[in-house]
Design a protein around this motif. Structure first.
Motif, PDB file in Angstrom:
ATOM      1  N   ALA A  48       4.402  -1.662   2.440  1.00  0.00           N
ATOM      2  CA  ALA A  48       3.226  -1.095   1.797  1.00  0.00           C
ATOM      3  C   ALA A  48       3.076  -1.591   0.368  1.00  0.00           C
ATOM      4  CB  ALA A  48       3.287   0.424   1.820  1.00  0.00           C
ATOM      5  N   LEU A  49       4.174  -2.097  -0.182  1.00  0.00           N
ATOM      6  CA  LEU A  49       4.123  -2.580  -1.559  1.00  0.00           C
ATOM      7  C   LEU A  49       4.112  -4.100  -1.648  1.00  0.00           C
ATOM      8  CD1 LEU A  49       6.446   0.109  -3.047  1.00  0.00           C
ATOM      9  CD2 LEU A  49       4.185  -0.448  -3.952  1.00  0.00           C
ATOM     10  N   ALA A  99       1.730  -6.231  -1.414  1.00  0.00           N
ATOM     11  CA  ALA A  99       0.664  -6.754  -2.260  1.00  0.00           C
ATOM     12  C   ALA A  99       1.042  -6.641  -3.731  1.00  0.00           C
ATOM     13  CB  ALA A  99      -0.636  -6.002  -1.996  1.00  0.00           C
ATOM     14  N   VAL A 100       1.663  -5.527  -4.068  1.00  0.00           N
ATOM     15  CA  VAL A 100       2.096  -5.320  -5.450  1.00  0.00           C
ATOM     16  C   VAL A 100       3.152  -6.348  -5.822  1.00  0.00           C
ATOM     17  CG1 VAL A 100       3.310  -3.740  -6.987  1.00  0.00           C
ATOM     18  CG2 VAL A 100       1.564  -2.872  -5.419  1.00  0.00           C
ATOM     19  N   ARG A 133       1.692  -9.748  -6.417  1.00  0.00           N
ATOM     20  CA  ARG A 133       1.052  -9.867  -7.735  1.00  0.00           C
ATOM     21  C   ARG A 133       2.081 -10.173  -8.814  1.00  0.00           C
ATOM     22  NH1 ARG A 133      -3.821  -9.894  -9.276  1.00  0.00           N
ATOM     23  NH2 ARG A 133      -5.433  -8.941  -7.960  1.00  0.00           N
ATOM     24  N   VAL A 134       3.175  -9.462  -8.768  1.00  0.00           N
ATOM     25  CA  VAL A 134       4.199  -9.675  -9.785  1.00  0.00           C
ATOM     26  C   VAL A 134       4.794 -11.075  -9.633  1.00  0.00           C
ATOM     27  CG1 VAL A 134       6.411  -8.873 -10.703  1.00  0.00           C
ATOM     28  CG2 VAL A 134       4.729  -7.221  -9.910  1.00  0.00           C
TER      29      VAL A 134
END
Lengths: 150, 150
Positions: free
Chosen positions: B114-115, B117-118, B121-122
């Motif tokens: 679920a993370l 995408a986060v 980005r990083v």
DNA sequence: TTTTGTGCAAATTGTTTGCAACACG
DNA sequence: CGTGTTGCAAACAATTTGCACAAAA
């Protein structure tokens, strides 16, 4: 070019604002407090209370209390990069957030805005308003990640 | 519908795999260890070693050692949600990551994917391969954020 | 000269280590 | 039975608290 210890322009140049802020709030600028501020100012990464107290030969209690006071008044903050003690940094240039490489120990401070997109994603997806302020973003830096790719 | 203490199907149903894994590695299933596993299994959020040792009336040392062993063997992990002790959780259903609301204390476990995408980005922005495993993502949950909007 | 801040000692919290007795397999 | 595990005591790390004295303002 060496500068006499009495002058230390670099240090006092920007600490002046901090000191002014202190005074306005009725806080005193004792010698230990000034030393703690200077130690934080010259540090290139967050430092522990113990590092400060050892380097400055100050009682840890006094260092902790000063850090707490300064933090309460918004001049200082602390982060956790991993296990181990809390690490303190001056809050002069806006609120940085930290990326910590758990393999090589590298610490990258990035301005909070640099993570806006990340925060936005978390907000969309989970409804959370994230503060990366207290815990570093932990992972492996580019170099270390590549070393273990082949 | 109450279940007799000897049966406890819910608990043992899924712990079986964990126990098998333990045995294969030459680890024993002592009473304290079984109790710790069960406590973790029934917990709806990460729990501290002390909570476990108090509730089960076990020596904290034994709890810490079991948690460490289980963690070393990949059955358990620990997270930090904020200040305070490390909190332990079973690692049965894949690696969750945690969102922690520092205002109301809510804990949301979300599957690691679920993370993605986060993390992506990083990675793009800073080259860091992020693991949100050890530190929770700290912020304020939707409800608490809204309460302080008006 | 009144607070605020200091240093020292001691308490607290979270966790680890050493070791003899114990019990799982 | 033999080695992994336990419980207790003690050490340890990080931090906090109480208190009499020192020193900023």
């Amino acid at each position: 070019m060496t500068v006499s210890p009495e002058t230390r322009p670099l240090v006092f140049a920007t600490l002046t604002d901090a000191v002014a802020a202190l005074r306005q709030r009725g806080l005193r600028l004792s010698t230990p407090r000034r030393l703690v501020l200077e130690a934080l100012f010259v540090a290139d990464r967050p430092v522990s209370a113990e590092q400060i107290s050892e380097r400055l030969k100050l009682d840890p209690t006094s260092v902790y209390r000063n850090l707490e006071t300064l933090e309460r008044h918004g001049l200082v903050r602390h982060v956790h990069l991993g296990h181990g003690p809390g690490l303190y940094a001056l809050l002069l240039h806006g609120e940085d957030e930290y990326l910590f490489c758990e393999r090589c120990g590298a610490v990258s401070a990035v301005p909070a805005e640099a993570l806006d997109a990340v925060r936005e994603r978390v907000r969309e997806r989970f409804g959370y308003e994230v503060h990366f302020a207290h815990f570093a973003i932990v992972g492996t830096c580019r170099t270390c990640s590549q070393e273990h790719q082949p």
